[in-house]
Scaffold this motif. Structure first.
Motif, mmCIF file in Angstrom:
data_model
loop_
_atom_site.group_PDB
_atom_site.id
_atom_site.type_symbol
_atom_site.label_atom_id
_atom_site.label_comp_id
_atom_site.label_asym_id
_atom_site.label_seq_id
_atom_site.Cartn_x
_atom_site.Cartn_y
_atom_site.Cartn_z
ATOM 1 N N UNK A 1 0.817 -1.203 0.000
ATOM 2 C CA UNK A 1 0.000 0.000 0.000
ATOM 3 C C UNK A 1 0.853 1.256 0.000
ATOM 4 N N UNK A 2 0.201 2.342 -0.308
ATOM 5 C CA UNK A 2 0.777 3.673 -0.205
ATOM 6 C C UNK A 2 0.182 4.284 1.058
ATOM 7 N N UNK A 3 0.446 5.533 1.299
ATOM 8 C CA UNK A 3 -0.170 6.204 2.440
ATOM 9 C C UNK A 3 -1.431 6.939 2.017
ATOM 10 N N UNK A 4 -1.998 7.686 2.938
ATOM 11 C CA UNK A 4 -3.160 8.526 2.667
ATOM 12 C C UNK A 4 -4.384 7.738 2.248
ATOM 13 N N UNK A 5 -5.304 8.429 1.586
ATOM 14 C CA UNK A 5 -6.520 7.775 1.116
ATOM 15 C C UNK A 5 -6.213 6.765 0.014
ATOM 16 N N UNK A 6 -5.090 6.948 -0.695
ATOM 17 C CA UNK A 6 -4.682 5.927 -1.669
ATOM 18 C C UNK A 6 -4.381 4.623 -0.946
ATOM 19 N N UNK A 7 -3.695 4.721 0.191
ATOM 20 C CA UNK A 7 -3.392 3.530 0.975
ATOM 21 C C UNK A 7 -4.648 2.849 1.486
#
Length: 194
Positions: free
Chosen positions: A29-35
């Motif tokens: 995953x990535x961070x933020x809402x993208x995660x």
């Protein structure tokens, strides 16, 4: 306005390439809402880009009350980013690299897209928009704020998915945060020089 649209187009395309080409195939995953969107995809099979757009709605409402300029930039940035993630899904599985190479390259591409957008006070949406607002209030660098929020999301992902590969997500967050900090800081130095 044309310059702003070009920046949004460039930034959202870079994010779409980084997510689909290098991050999504590894199930990290990535961070933020993208995660959060990626976590929901892995757990429930939701579409990453569409989920990302919907997760942004509460932040849009908050941003509209506190700073309408960030609200409109955030709406455009998040919708374009979500759409580019969906449009670039065919890149998933196209590149076959060792995991560490894929993580570094993907993070650099995403970080460049996020950084360029933030440099021009255009948020790719979600927590980046929230980070911009907090940075404006607190005078703390936006990249530092993003890193702190992203680390919480990744730790949550580790507990939910219990996959050691998610430790690579910390590298992604560190590189994206570092690039965003460098790109936004460079902008401030330029202003002082001029």
């Amino acid at each position: 306005m044309i310059k702003k649209l070009l920046i949004i187009g460039f930034g959202s395309t870079m994010i779409g390439i980084g997510i689909n080409g290098f991050i999504l195939p590894l199930n990290i995953i990535n961070g933020g809402f993208l995660g959060i969107s990626l976590l929901l995809k892995y757990i429930f099979g939701f579409k990453t880009g569409i989920t990302f757009i919907f997760l942004n709605i509460p932040v849009y409402m908050f941003a509209f009350k506190s700073d309408p300029g960030y609200f409109f930039n955030g709406v455009i940035g998040a919708i374009c980013t979500g759409l580019m993630i969906e449009l670039l899904v065919p890149l998933n599985g196209m590149f076959h690299l060792p995991i560490i190479s894929s993580v570094i390259i993907g993070a650099m591409i995403i970080g460049s897209g996020v950084g360029v957008m933030l440099r021009h006070h255009i948020s790719p949406g979600g927590m980046d928009l929230l980070a911009l607002i907090i940075a404006k209030w607190s005078k703390v660098n936006v990249g530092v704020i993003m890193f702190a929020m992203d680390a919480v999301i990744i730790i949550t992902g580790l507990f939910l998915l219990q996959d050691v590969k998610l430790f690579y997500s910390l590298i992604i967050v560190a590189i994206v945060g570092l690039l965003a900090s460098l790109i936004t800081s460079f902008r401030k130095e330029q202003i002082y020089i001029d």
